[in-house]
Design an enzyme around this catalytic site. Structure first.
Site, short mmCIF file in Angstrom:
data_model
loop_
_atom_site.label_atom_id
_atom_site.label_comp_id
_atom_site.label_asym_id
_atom_site.label_seq_id
_atom_site.Cartn_x
_atom_site.Cartn_y
_atom_site.Cartn_z
N LYS A 235 41.10 35.81 36.99
CA LYS A 235 40.63 35.13 38.19
C LYS A 235 41.50 33.88 38.36
CE LYS A 235 37.75 34.59 41.65
NZ LYS A 235 37.67 35.52 42.82
N ASP B 272 37.37 40.33 40.99
CA ASP B 272 36.51 40.85 42.06
C ASP B 272 37.12 42.11 42.68
OD1 ASP B 272 38.53 39.20 43.00
OD2 ASP B 272 37.34 38.29 44.60
N ASP C 225 32.84 42.46 29.73
CA ASP C 225 31.44 42.86 29.59
C ASP C 225 30.99 43.55 30.88
OD1 ASP C 225 28.78 42.96 28.54
OD2 ASP C 225 28.28 41.23 29.78
#
Ligand code: IPM
Ligand code: MG
Length: 354
Positions: A189, A221, A245
């Protein structure tokens, strides 16, 4: 070859028992010892990762884990939660490299909620960093602070990575890609988080060591979106603890059968902890209906990565494919026209196929 067996909570003991039977059926000399981890350890010893378990786990070459957790421990203070035991053993054993394959078995092609053409033949490996990131970063906590003119509760965690932590996990991903389709997608990110800008920079540096492997970068994303839009574009994905995760749960569900997916968590020397990707499923615990295949396949990963027994690993994987081809299904992967079996019957069938 020492294996520490940690059945854990919920369906853990049932599924682990089947994997242990499979390991014992091989003509390899394993020493196996059982210990407590998770909620059962909190109940018996007041500690989710008791000292006796630490001793065994440290002395073993590999750990076979069922699953930990359950609603009865959810309101415990943080240090008495089953998850704390899992995080504790990962950290203590230095298990920084978490390998989570998401494979669609042709026999289970209809299990996915996605269109068959989107997932047919899916074979992705998610490589998740497991001992760093916001999971372990200090400082962390919930405390009273004066913020925005108010005395109020303030919650905080810290995301951080050193370049060496990033380099070693990215190398694991590249090494894996070398033996697969030679593509690594690094997920970050970097448009918002400096920590993950460093991640991208280091991944780019590591790529220079592997001229045969193609590196791409993706923002997390977008990666979440691409995983459902066109998952077959991926070969190996590598990312940090927190993003890994989330993305690994998403990837596992592409196959529709989380009960089939194993995982490995390795240290620098291929000592490893092996566990199914699914959880402790308290709702079906003790009923003898849980799917033991992910745990049995985790045992195969153990043979491959820790014990260098590739032939034995393939024997187990072949046996699993055979029982699927025979039409045997536990409830989670059942569809009309197949034969519904329980945990133990499934274990029996794998043993027979071995
Ligand atoms: C996992 C689990 C654990 C994690 C929990 C149980 C602490 O979700 O293995 O993915 O967040 O790592
Ligand atoms: Mg998870």
């Amino acid at each position: 070859m020492k294996i520490c067996v940690l059945p854990g909570d919920g369906i853990g003991p049932e599924i682990t028992a089947e994997a242990v039977r499979v390991l014992k059926a091989l003509d390899l000399k394993f020493e196996m010892e059982e210990a407590l981890l998770g909620g059962c350890a909190v109940d018996a010893a007041g500690d989710p990762y008791p000292e006796a378990t630490q001793k065994l786990a440290l002395a073993a070459d590999a750990v076979l884990l069922g699953a930990v957790g359950g609603p009865q421990w959810d309101s415990n203070p943080r240090e008495l939660r089953p998850e704390r035991g899992l995080l504790g053993i990962r950290k203590q054993l230095g298990l920084f490299a978490n390998l989570r394959p998401a494979i669609l078995y042709p026999e289970l092609a209809n299990a996915s909620t996605l269109k068959p053409e989107v997932v047919a033949g899916l074979d992705i490996l998610i490589v998740r960093e497991l001992t760093g990131d916001i999971y372990f970063g200090q400082p962390r906590g919930i405390e009273m602070r004066d913020v925005d003119g108010k005395h109020q509760r303030f919650g905080f965690n810290t995301m951080h990575y050193t370049e060496s932590e990033i380099r070693r996990i990215v190398r694991v991903a590249f090494d894996a890609a070398t033996k697969r389709n030679k593509r690594v997608c690094s997920v970050d990110k970097m448009n918002v988080l400096e920590c993950t800008q460093l991640w991208r920079d280091v991944a780019t540096e590591v790529a220079e060591e592997y001229p045969d492997v193609e590196l791409s970068h993706m923002l997390v994303d977008n990666a979440a979106m691409q995983l459902v839009k066109n998952p077959k574009q991926f070969d190996v994905m590598v990312t940090g603890n927190m993003f890994g995760d989330i993305l690994s749960d998403e990837a596992s569900m592409l196959t529709g059968s989380i009960g089939m997916l194993p995982s490995a968590s390795l240290d620098e020397n291929n000592k490893g902890l092996y566990e199914p990707s699914h959880g402790s499923a308290p709702d079906i615990a003790g009923k003898g209906v849980a799917n033991p295949l992910a745990t049995i396949l985790s045992a195969a990963m153990m043979l491959r990565y820790t014990f260098n027994q590739e032939a034995a690993a393939q024997r187990i994987e072949g046996a699993v494919k055979k029982v699927l081809a025979q039409g045997l299904r536990t409830g989670d992967i059942y569809e009309p026209g197949t034969q519904k079996v329980g945990t133990k019957q499934m274990g029996d069938a794998v043993l027979a196929a071995l």
